[in-house]
Enzyme design. Structure first.
Site, PDB file in Angstrom:
ATOM      1  N   GLN A 147       0.824  -1.208   0.000  1.00  0.00           N
ATOM      2  CA  GLN A 147       0.000   0.000   0.000  1.00  0.00           C
ATOM      3  C   GLN A 147       0.862   1.265   0.000  1.00  0.00           C
ATOM      4  O   GLN A 147       2.004   1.255   0.469  1.00  0.00           O
ATOM      5  CB  GLN A 147      -0.887   0.028   1.250  1.00  0.00           C
ATOM      6  CG  GLN A 147      -2.188  -0.729   1.121  1.00  0.00           C
ATOM      7  CD  GLN A 147      -3.084  -0.426   2.294  1.00  0.00           C
ATOM      8  OE1 GLN A 147      -3.030  -1.089   3.317  1.00  0.00           O
ATOM      9  NE2 GLN A 147      -3.909   0.589   2.149  1.00  0.00           N
ATOM     10  N   HIS A 148       0.264   2.331  -0.535  1.00  0.00           N
ATOM     11  CA  HIS A 148       0.791   3.694  -0.443  1.00  0.00           C
ATOM     12  C   HIS A 148       1.996   3.978  -1.337  1.00  0.00           C
ATOM     13  O   HIS A 148       2.504   5.102  -1.332  1.00  0.00           O
ATOM     14  CB  HIS A 148       1.160   4.070   1.000  1.00  0.00           C
ATOM     15  CG  HIS A 148       0.091   3.804   2.007  1.00  0.00           C
ATOM     16  ND1 HIS A 148      -1.222   4.180   1.814  1.00  0.00           N
ATOM     17  CD2 HIS A 148       0.137   3.198   3.225  1.00  0.00           C
ATOM     18  CE1 HIS A 148      -1.935   3.813   2.869  1.00  0.00           C
ATOM     19  NE2 HIS A 148      -1.137   3.220   3.726  1.00  0.00           N
ATOM     20  N   ASP A 177      -1.855  -4.809   0.146  1.00  0.00           N
ATOM     21  CA  ASP A 177      -1.451  -5.984   0.920  1.00  0.00           C
ATOM     22  C   ASP A 177      -2.275  -6.191   2.184  1.00  0.00           C
ATOM     23  O   ASP A 177      -2.581  -7.334   2.546  1.00  0.00           O
ATOM     24  CB  ASP A 177       0.043  -5.946   1.237  1.00  0.00           C
ATOM     25  CG  ASP A 177       0.506  -4.632   1.854  1.00  0.00           C
ATOM     26  OD1 ASP A 177      -0.321  -3.738   2.107  1.00  0.00           O
ATOM     27  OD2 ASP A 177       1.731  -4.494   2.089  1.00  0.00           O
TER      28      ASP A 177
END
Length: 504
Positions: free
Chosen positions: A75-76, A228
């Site tokens: 993520q991110h 994830d």
């Protein structure tokens, strides 16, 4: 029996699992680290390294006979592409903290935590793509001006597997971690992208949970993929009433909920999940670091600390440790320190301090669970993740202090398994053998269910996609004793930091 694959591209490497599409049984798996050139910054990476590690992880026929693939990505992360679909710079990873100032600036520009909660359900953080875009605009303006579209790591990997089609896609779970997509409305806030970067960019289409992204040139179905954390929730088979407490150095608490939460304090982050539901998240800064610090002080390791703690009694002879060693986020006490109270001659023993460390860590996490409960989130059982979940003291104390059933799943690659489960769901929906509203049921053999009731083994309930875990008593003294320990902790917390939870 069909075969599906799940691919988890983490910050360190790529994991591939191949599962039976009907039962979820892991048939094969592989792993390869990302090859990072010497001197490359840990905050960014050439995304081609992800493809190379995927190729290595899939060597030896790992993907042979697979009908569908799902992707889980960190993520991110942020990939910035030009008008021709070429990355303008290396991908920025979620661990990149260079955008802290930019995140704080964006926070103020939209009216603080309440403004961001109303807009997208989450206040900007340095890790989020929205803050990374502002950092690029201020620190790499030439590259920033070339950005025509942005993608997340899992989006980019799906796009690569599909042969770089004209359509770019993502899913609602990963999109909810960008800072410019709202889980409440299901829509992008393109004005926030422009606020951060200074101009508009193309954004991937957000697919429905069971909707496939497409087929590879070889005919393999590729599902929507997800972040994830959302993939791990899918791999665990979480459903309504389930929460997760993840024990790292810091702690993460999240639960499955039917709607997006708006929290004007910013304590709760309104992520979406990969099934059409929501994953409200609460973070605490101090979890296993509390145990490690105490173990070092006492000259032992985590296993030794656990053994010591179980030699004490509930309440640790009156010792209470507020575990705010790195400041705290829940409650919002960023500049405070930990506190140890209740020192008396009879309590000044190693085993009582060890017990206070476990009770303090778990009570801090119980506080985070209560934040969710107080906002209407049902918590019927808690899944305990992380290596520390295996410690006997954690398993003994957690059920009574959390006030609910605790499930300790067996060690497994849950993000990759969740990606495979999504692939099976998407494949079944296309073939007409699986409902589009719910993923396939995959049992979870080997999980342990700990009951807060003293001496009463629990019956596994097995809802939400996993089977009946093995039941046994927590041995933690029962719910009444757990409640008394919580009250002792809360009394010290309120005396030391009065009103810290008043607005939560």
């Amino acid at each position: 029996m069909g075969k599906v694959a799940g691919i988890d591209s983490s910050t360190a490497g790529t994991t591939v699992v191949v599962c039976d599409s009907d039962t979820g049984e892991v048939l094969r798996q592989g792993y390869a680290p990302h090859e990072v050139p010497d001197g490359e910054k840990p905050t960014e990476i050439d995304p081609q390294a992800w493809l190379l590690s995927l190729g290595e992880a899939a060597k030896g026929g790992v993907l042979e006979g697979v009908q569908a693939i799902g992707i889980s990505g960190q993520q991110h992360g942020l990939l910035a592409l030009d008008a021709g679909g070429v990355t303008v710079r290396p991908a920025l990873l979620r661990g990149d903290k260079r955008a802290q100032v930019q995140a704080a600036d964006l926070m103020q520009e939209l009216g603080g935590a309440a403004g961001w909660a109303d807009a997208v359900g989450a206040q900007p953080q340095a890790a989020y793509p929205v803050a990374k875009l502002r950092w690029l605009a201020q620190n790499e303006p030439a590259a920033a001006k070339r950005i025509a579209e942005v993608m997340l790591p899992h989006d980019w990997l799906v796009w690569q597997l599909l042969g770089q089609p004209a359509r770019r896609t993502t899913d609602r779970g990963d999109a909810s971690g960008t800072g410019y997509w709202s889980a409440a409305t299901g829509e992008y806030r393109k004005d926030l992208v422009e606020l951060a970067l200074g101009h508009q960019v193309a954004l991937p289409d957000v697919l429905a949970p069971a909707e496939p992204a497409g087929q590879t040139p070889e005919g393999l179905l590729i599902s929507a993929g997800t972040g994830d954390n959302m993939a791990a929730a899918l791999g665990l088979g979480l459903g309504p009433g389930d929460a997760v407490v993840s024990l790292g150095a810091a702690g993460t608490v999240f639960a499955v909920h039917h709607e997006a939460l708006k929290d004007p304090t910013g304590t709760v982050t309104a992520f979406a999940d990969a099934t059409g539901r929501h994953l409200p998240v609460v973070q605490v800064r101090n979890a296993v670091r509390t145990l490690r610090g105490t173990a070092e002080l006492l000259g032992t390791d985590l296993a030794g600390l656990s053994e010591l703690a179980l030699q004490s009694t509930p309440g640790a002879y009156g010792l209470v440790l507020l575990p705010y060693l790195e400041g705290e986020r829940t409650p919002d006490l960023p500049h405070t320190a930990g506190t140890l109270t209740g020192l008396r001659r009879e309590s000044m023993k190693r085993e009582h301090l060890a017990r206070a460390a476990f009770e303090g860590m778990l009570c801090g996490l119980a506080d985070a669970l209560d934040v969710l409960r107080n906002k209407g989130v049902e918590v019927r059982r808690v899944f305990l993740l992380g290596a520390a979940a295996e410690l006997p003291a954690v398993q003994a104390l957690a059920p009574a202090l959390f006030g609910t059933l605790v499930v300790v799943p067996p060690a497994a690659e849950y993000a990759a398994i969740g990606a495979a489960r999504q692939a099976a769901w998407s494949l079944g929906a296309v073939l007409g053998s699986q409902s589009q509203s719910e993923p396939p049921h995959w049992p979870m053999p080997g999980a342990v269910l700990l009951d807060p009731a003293d001496g009463e083994p629990a019956e596994g309930t097995g809802h939400g996609g996993h089977g009946s875990p093995e039941g046994r008593s927590s041995g933690g003294g029962g719910a009444a004793v757990g409640s008394a320990v919580r009250q002792q902790y809360i009394a010290v917390r309120e005396q030391t930091h009065p009103g810290a939870f008043a607005s939560l």
